[in-house]
Write a protein that holds these residues in place. Structure first.
Motif, PDB file in Angstrom:
ATOM      1  N   LEU A 255       0.861  -1.181   0.000  1.00 31.49           N
ATOM      2  CA  LEU A 255       0.000   0.000   0.000  1.00 31.49           C
ATOM      3  C   LEU A 255       0.898   1.231   0.000  1.00 31.49           C
ATOM      4  N   SER A 256       0.750   2.049  -1.038  1.00 29.06           N
ATOM      5  CA  SER A 256       1.677   3.165  -1.230  1.00 29.06           C
ATOM      6  C   SER A 256       0.960   4.495  -1.098  1.00 29.06           C
ATOM      7  N   GLY A 257       1.283   5.222  -0.029  1.00 27.84           N
ATOM      8  CA  GLY A 257       0.613   6.490   0.235  1.00 27.84           C
ATOM      9  C   GLY A 257       1.429   7.684  -0.221  1.00 27.84           C
TER      10      GLY A 257
ATOM     11  N   LEU B 146      -2.484 -12.668   2.226  1.00 25.05           N
ATOM     12  CA  LEU B 146      -1.268 -11.915   1.916  1.00 25.05           C
ATOM     13  C   LEU B 146      -1.049 -10.821   2.957  1.00 25.05           C
ATOM     14  N   PRO B 147       0.188 -10.660   3.415  1.00 20.42           N
ATOM     15  CA  PRO B 147       0.470  -9.522   4.292  1.00 20.42           C
ATOM     16  C   PRO B 147       0.461  -8.227   3.492  1.00 20.42           C
ATOM     17  N   ILE B 148       0.168  -7.137   4.155  1.00 22.65           N
ATOM     18  CA  ILE B 148       0.174  -5.824   3.500  1.00 22.65           C
ATOM     19  C   ILE B 148       1.247  -4.962   4.156  1.00 22.65           C
ATOM     20  N   TYR B 149       2.132  -4.451   3.331  1.00 26.85           N
ATOM     21  CA  TYR B 149       3.155  -3.506   3.798  1.00 26.85           C
ATOM     22  C   TYR B 149       2.714  -2.108   3.399  1.00 26.85           C
ATOM     23  N   TRP B 150       3.069  -1.130   4.224  1.00 23.97           N
ATOM     24  CA  TRP B 150       2.670   0.252   3.958  1.00 23.97           C
ATOM     25  C   TRP B 150       3.906   1.144   3.899  1.00 23.97           C
ATOM     26  N   GLY B 151       4.047   1.861   2.806  1.00 24.16           N
ATOM     27  CA  GLY B 151       5.138   2.829   2.680  1.00 24.16           C
ATOM     28  C   GLY B 151       4.641   4.039   1.910  1.00 24.16           C
ATOM     29  N   ASN B 152       5.257   5.197   2.210  1.00 22.74           N
ATOM     30  CA  ASN B 152       4.829   6.449   1.588  1.00 22.74           C
ATOM     31  C   ASN B 152       5.882   7.020   0.658  1.00 22.74           C
ATOM     32  N   ARG B 153       5.422   7.827  -0.297  1.00 25.12           N
ATOM     33  CA  ARG B 153       6.333   8.477  -1.233  1.00 25.12           C
ATOM     34  C   ARG B 153       7.132   9.590  -0.578  1.00 25.12           C
TER      35      ARG B 153
ATOM     36  N   ILE C 124      -0.363  -1.016  -4.595  1.00 28.64           N
ATOM     37  CA  ILE C 124      -1.595  -0.232  -4.724  1.00 28.64           C
ATOM     38  C   ILE C 124      -1.261   1.216  -4.390  1.00 28.64           C
ATOM     39  N   PRO C 125      -1.427   2.139  -5.357  1.00 31.57           N
ATOM     40  CA  PRO C 125      -1.266   3.551  -5.015  1.00 31.57           C
ATOM     41  C   PRO C 125      -2.580   4.065  -4.426  1.00 31.57           C
ATOM     42  N   THR C 126      -2.492   5.003  -3.479  1.00 32.02           N
ATOM     43  CA  THR C 126      -3.723   5.574  -2.907  1.00 32.02           C
ATOM     44  C   THR C 126      -4.204   6.710  -3.811  1.00 32.02           C
ATOM     45  N   SER C 127      -4.434   6.368  -5.054  1.00 28.65           N
ATOM     46  CA  SER C 127      -4.666   7.358  -6.080  1.00 28.65           C
ATOM     47  C   SER C 127      -5.355   6.677  -7.252  1.00 28.65           C
ATOM     48  N   ALA C 128      -6.480   7.231  -7.704  1.00 31.25           N
ATOM     49  CA  ALA C 128      -7.362   6.479  -8.582  1.00 31.25           C
ATOM     50  C   ALA C 128      -7.216   6.766 -10.078  1.00 31.25           C
TER      51      ALA C 128
END
Ligand SMILES: CC1=C(CCC(=O)O)c2cc3nc(cc4[nH]c(cc5[nH]c(cc1n2)c(C)c5CCC(=O)O)c(CCC(=O)O)c4C)C(CCC(=O)O)=C3C
Ligand SMILES: [Fe+2]
Length: 458
Positions: free
Chosen positions: A105-107, A173-180, A204-208
């Motif tokens: 998950l990419s914020g 599946l585990p979910i990893y979270w990292g930000n730009r 997954i980008p937090t952007s549609a």
């Protein structure tokens, strides 16, 4: 910060990785840490730090995101950098089932205190020549709220909701979270994933939507993180399609407009006195023209970015109040005045309204109530509406709406299954967006092409 309150971790080694490096000792373990169920890595790190006699007194705080990548890694014969075998040739839609080890998950990232604000803004604007006065100006929005953007907490909440939804859907599946642009950074997430034995990730980008800022820049930042961690050759990362027209992403907007129109009618506003304003982030028109896959569609002047928003807005109105007037408006413009950006600005659009008594603002371009929503819409645009004597409401963003969370799970499932394109969820005639970005997709004509993954060259 806690992982998930203990409810969803199940003690799996890879389930406790929303690590805040700010509060970690400066020397990170180089092997997978042994985790105790219900104890976060952060808590463990604090325990270890308390036990160690020579532990540094103050943990290091990291202000700078990873350096820009200088190259990408491509497997022999592969067209797409750092892609899994099913995506390496660059199909528009991957219809081969794929086994992933994890989801990324990419914020966007946001400051979490006054001291973070300026270094965060430097990360956001790196290499883009945004003048310092503008940084100071933007910093006021953050300073007004104690230097804290709500975006990180919103992503923590999303992460928690996604983990629960994965369990419910049987996605193991585990979910990893990292930000730009702020901690936890993308490279920290990749490092942790690699230490946990992860070799393939679905990002997954937090952007549609499609544009440089909302698509390609994420792809570049993943390339940066892969190079910074030395994982270019050993970690494979694919991305889910841009999800602007996934029914679960659209559903919260449909509900929001439905409720707000009903409320406006209830307050005595006739349908022809109501205007719905779909708001999204403005971008330079030069970027807009190159957004989406401009050579494969005949978009209008605003390119795929504008075309996708218009198609979703049209759908939302058809579902809710087809007789009510609406328009697409833009917000949060920055950059020099000489540079054209998409218009009209939401405040100008409100001022120009004639014969309306009620305005409904729909944050169509955003996934959560972050600063661009809290400031530019809830402070500024609602004030403009009030100044003009208009009844006004701002409808919700997807946030952690169950339909949106399910959409993200579905985007992962369609890739695990290699689901055929005609069986994928999509509410507009544009159809499910590309799994692998097309050549030149979302180019930034000022910056040129930089190393990026998850797409065909350039
Ligand atoms: C399309 C788009 C999205 C939506 C897609 C997505 O969500 O990714 C978005 C989201 C966001 N933009 C955000 C913040 C900022 N964006 C900036 C600058 C810019 N955005 C741009 C576009 C977008 N931006 C552009 C073309 C620029 C100028 C060029 C540049 O510098 O690249 C600047 C620098 C200062 C300024 O120029 O205003 C800041 C601080 C935050 C965090 C909010 C928080 O902290 O809660 C979020 C979610
Ligand atoms: Fe932005």
């Amino acid at each position: 910060m806690s992982c998930c309150g203990g409810g969803c971790c199940g003690g799996g080694a890879a389930d406790t990785q929303d690590v805040s490096i700010e509060s970690m000792p400066s020397v990170m373990p180089s092997v997978a840490p042994i985790t105790t169920p219900g104890v976060t890595l952060q808590e463990q790190a604090m325990q270890q730090q308390a036990q160690a006699t020579d532990a540094p007194a103050a943990p290091e705080r990291r202000e700078v995101k990873p350096a820009a990548a200088t190259s990408v890694h491509r497997e022999p014969g592969a067209a797409v950098a750092s892609a899994t075998p099913a995506a390496q040739a660059g199909p528009a839609h991957v219809t081969e089932p794929t086994r992933y080890d994890a989801v990324l998950l990419s914020g966007f990232g946001g400051p979490e205190g006054q001291d973070d604000v300026i270094p965060f803004l430097r990360n956001v604007t790196r290499g883009r020549g945004i003048p310092d006065e503008r940084l100071e100006e933007v910093s006021h929005h953050y300073r007004h709220f104690g230097g804290v953007s709500p975006i990180n907490d919103q992503n923590r909440a999303l992460l928690d909701a996604m983990r629960k939804a994965f369990v419910a859907a049987g996605v193991d599946l585990p979910i990893y979270w990292g930000n730009r642009n702020w901690a936890p950074y993308l490279d920290e997430a990749l490092e942790q994933a690699a230490a946990d034995g992860v070799r393939t990730m679905l990002a997954i980008p937090t952007s549609a939507y499609s544009s440089y800022s909302s698509c390609r820049q994420y792809r570049e930042d993943w390339a940066d993180a892969l190079e910074a961690t030395g994982l270019q050759g050993s970690m494979q990362i694919d991305k889910v399609r841009q999800f602007f027209d996934h029914p679960g992403f659209v559903q919260p907007f449909v509900e929001g407009v439905e409720a707000a129109v009903a409320e406006a009618r209830g307050a005595g506003h006739a349908d022809d006195a109501i205007e719905v304003l779909f708001a999204t982030h403005s971008i330079p028109t030069a970027d807009a023209e190159r957004s989406g896959a401009p050579d494969l569609f005949s978009w209008g002047e605003g390119g795929g970015y504008e075309g996708q928003h218009l198609a979703v807005a049209e759908h939302v109105m058809q579902q809710t109040a087809p007789e009510v007037a609406w328009q697409l408006v833009y917000q949060s413009r920055s950059g020099p005045p000489s540079q054209p950006w998409l218009e009209p600005d939401i405040n100008d659009a409100i001022e120009a309204l004639e014969g309306r008594t009620a305005v409904i603002i729909v944050p169509l371009g955003f996934v959560s109530d972050h600063m661009e929503v809290m400031w530019d819409l809830d402070e500024e645009a609602l004030e403009t509406a009030e100044e003009h004597g208009l009844w006004a409401r701002r409808t919700p963003t997807p946030g952690t709406h169950p339909a949106y969370v399910s959409a993200l799970v579905d985007l992962v499932q369609e890739r695990i299954e290699g689901r055929p394109v005609d069986e994928r969820g999509s509410v507009t005639s544009i159809g499910p967006w590309f799994d692998v970005c097309r050549p030149g997709c979302c180019e930034n004509p000022r910056l040129g092409f930089k190393p990026a993954i998850a797409g065909l060259e350039p």
